[in-house]
Write an enzyme that holds these catalytic residues in place. Structure first.
Site, PDB file in Angstrom:
ATOM      1  CE1 TYR A  41     -10.985  -4.065  10.303  1.00 49.83           C
ATOM      2  CE2 TYR A  41      -9.266  -2.678  10.810  1.00 49.83           C
ATOM      3  CZ  TYR A  41      -9.889  -2.723  10.410  1.00 49.83           C
ATOM      4  OH  TYR A  41     -11.246  -2.089   9.323  1.00 49.83           O
ATOM      5  CG  MET A  87      -7.531   5.117   6.330  1.00 50.10           C
ATOM      6  SD  MET A  87      -8.811   4.280   4.952  1.00 50.10           S
ATOM      7  CE  MET A  87      -8.168   3.489   4.455  1.00 50.10           C
ATOM      8  CE  LYS A 113      15.651  16.281   2.439  1.00 51.42           C
ATOM      9  NZ  LYS A 113      17.154  15.616   1.816  1.00 51.42           N
ATOM     10  NE  ARG A 143      21.451   9.836  -1.790  1.00 47.46           N
ATOM     11  CZ  ARG A 143      20.454  10.984  -0.696  1.00 47.46           C
ATOM     12  NH1 ARG A 143      19.874  10.336  -0.524  1.00 47.46           N
ATOM     13  NH2 ARG A 143      20.904  12.327  -0.393  1.00 47.46           N
TER      14      ARG A 143
END
Length: 362
Positions: free
Chosen positions: A257, A305, A35, A132
């Site tokens: 940053y 990024m 998956k 779940r």
């Protein structure tokens, strides 16, 4: 020229890991869990590598089953969430997929299926404590009888549950779940499947007839503070890039940053071509290890990024173009995940489309 960020998928490692899972789980059969695009490694790529070795595949959605059938795979394919809509059922019959049945709504959809398309193989999902997906324990007999009476359902009904913390070996939750499952199913026929990767390792009494192994297949650890290699598994993914700049930055200057890291002295700072736009975790903190060549150096400043910045004081000979390893055999992905406050599965599943995927047989 393409971007330098490359994920190398080691097909030999996948086969090695499956062989080891089979040895640990024997005589149980193995569902190779593919998956989430095979945990980020590539669905078709992984299935092709395991063709003839995996006794079944397990996927999260019908679309993944369709992709595997389109690629020519004929093994059993179990859709772990079953049908999401009544229209899925005819397609599952056409593709000969196994459906996990976990909710009363799905029972209603199954009522109308026609055996003319072929009987649908189903697994009855039992909620033993994960809370779940799955039917409650007091409903198992009634649901099993309901499924058994449906002419469009294969008479061999699988029985399945999922563990919530099987990675805690010696804990009390998993034995409770095993006991609940056993009590609820002891009088029912059909193959049993309880064990996920952690239970393959730590709970042999839960192996049953089928184990469902995902993380271990890719060499990913199922235990805190350990790597897959600690248990004899090999990482199936190596993530690399290159240095695109080496700059001399003065004492007291701040990096990246918001200037979250300050140079304690005049020092070389490397810039590597990878960032959260490639799937490297933005949450990785200063000090997260990275390999430049064979030298381990720390991440400094914030992950951006497209780029990360590195303290090169321990790699003074580093130069533009040098290889940078973010994780792989020599730097476990589990180490990076711990620094980023997450798990290894999250990192491998997060690779983006601009990462170049290549294969080798190692």
């Amino acid at each position: 020229m393409s971007r330098a960020t490359v994920a190398t998928i080691h097909l030999g490692a996948l086969r090695h890991n499956l062989t080891r899972i089979k040895a640990l789980a024997s005589p149980a059969k193995v569902m190779a869990v593919v998956k989430a695009d095979a945990y980020g490694h590539g669905l078709e790529r992984v299935a092709r590598a395991l063709e003839g070795e995996a006794e079944a595949f397990a996927v999260a959605a019908l679309g993944d089953g369709l992709r595997l059938r389109a690629a020519g795979h004929r093994q059993r394919i179990v859709v772990l969430s079953g049908p999401d809509d009544v229209s899925d059922i005819a397609e599952m019959q056409r593709l000969q997929l196994d459906a996990m049945i976990h909710h009363p709504a799905q029972l209603g959809w199954l009522e109308a299926i026609s055996p003319r398309r072929g009987r649908l193989r189903v697994w009855l999902k039992i909620d033993t404590g994960m809370h779940r997906l799955g039917f409650p324990l007091d409903r198992i007999d009634a649901v099993h009888a309901h499924l058994s009476a449906m002419p469009g359902v294969d008479p061999e009904i699988g029985l399945c549950t999922h563990f919530s913390e099987s990675e805690i070996v010696g804990g009390g939750v998993t034995p409770t779940q095993i006991a609940r499952f056993t009590a609820a199913t002891s009088h029912l026929s059909g193959p049993r499947s309880m064990a996920n990767s952690a239970a393959v390792m730590g709970w042999p009494q839960a192996h049953g007839d089928w184990v469902r192994s995902g993380g271990l297949l890719y060499g990913l650890s199922v235990a805190d503070g350990k790597s897959g290699a600690d248990f004899g598994f090999r990482p199936a993914m190596t993530l690399t890039t290159r240095l695109v700049a080496v700059n001399r930055i003065g004492r007291g200057e701040r990096i990246g940053y918001n200037g979250t890291w300050t140079c304690p002295e005049d020092m070389p700072v490397g810039v590597a071509a990878i960032g959260y736009g490639d799937g490297y975790p933005r949450s990785a903190v200063a000090g997260t290890p990275v390999l430049v060549g064979n030298e381990r150096v720390p991440l400094i400043g914030r992950v951006s990024m497209d780029l990360i910045t590195l303290d090169l004081r321990d790699a003074p000979a580093a130069k533009v173009g040098d290889p940078v390893t973010l994780w792989g055999e020599t730097l476990p992905v589990e180490t990076i995940a711990a620094q980023a406050g997450t798990i290894s599965y999250d990192l491998t599943c997060s690779m983006t489309r601009r990462v170049l995927f290549v294969e080798d047989d190692a």
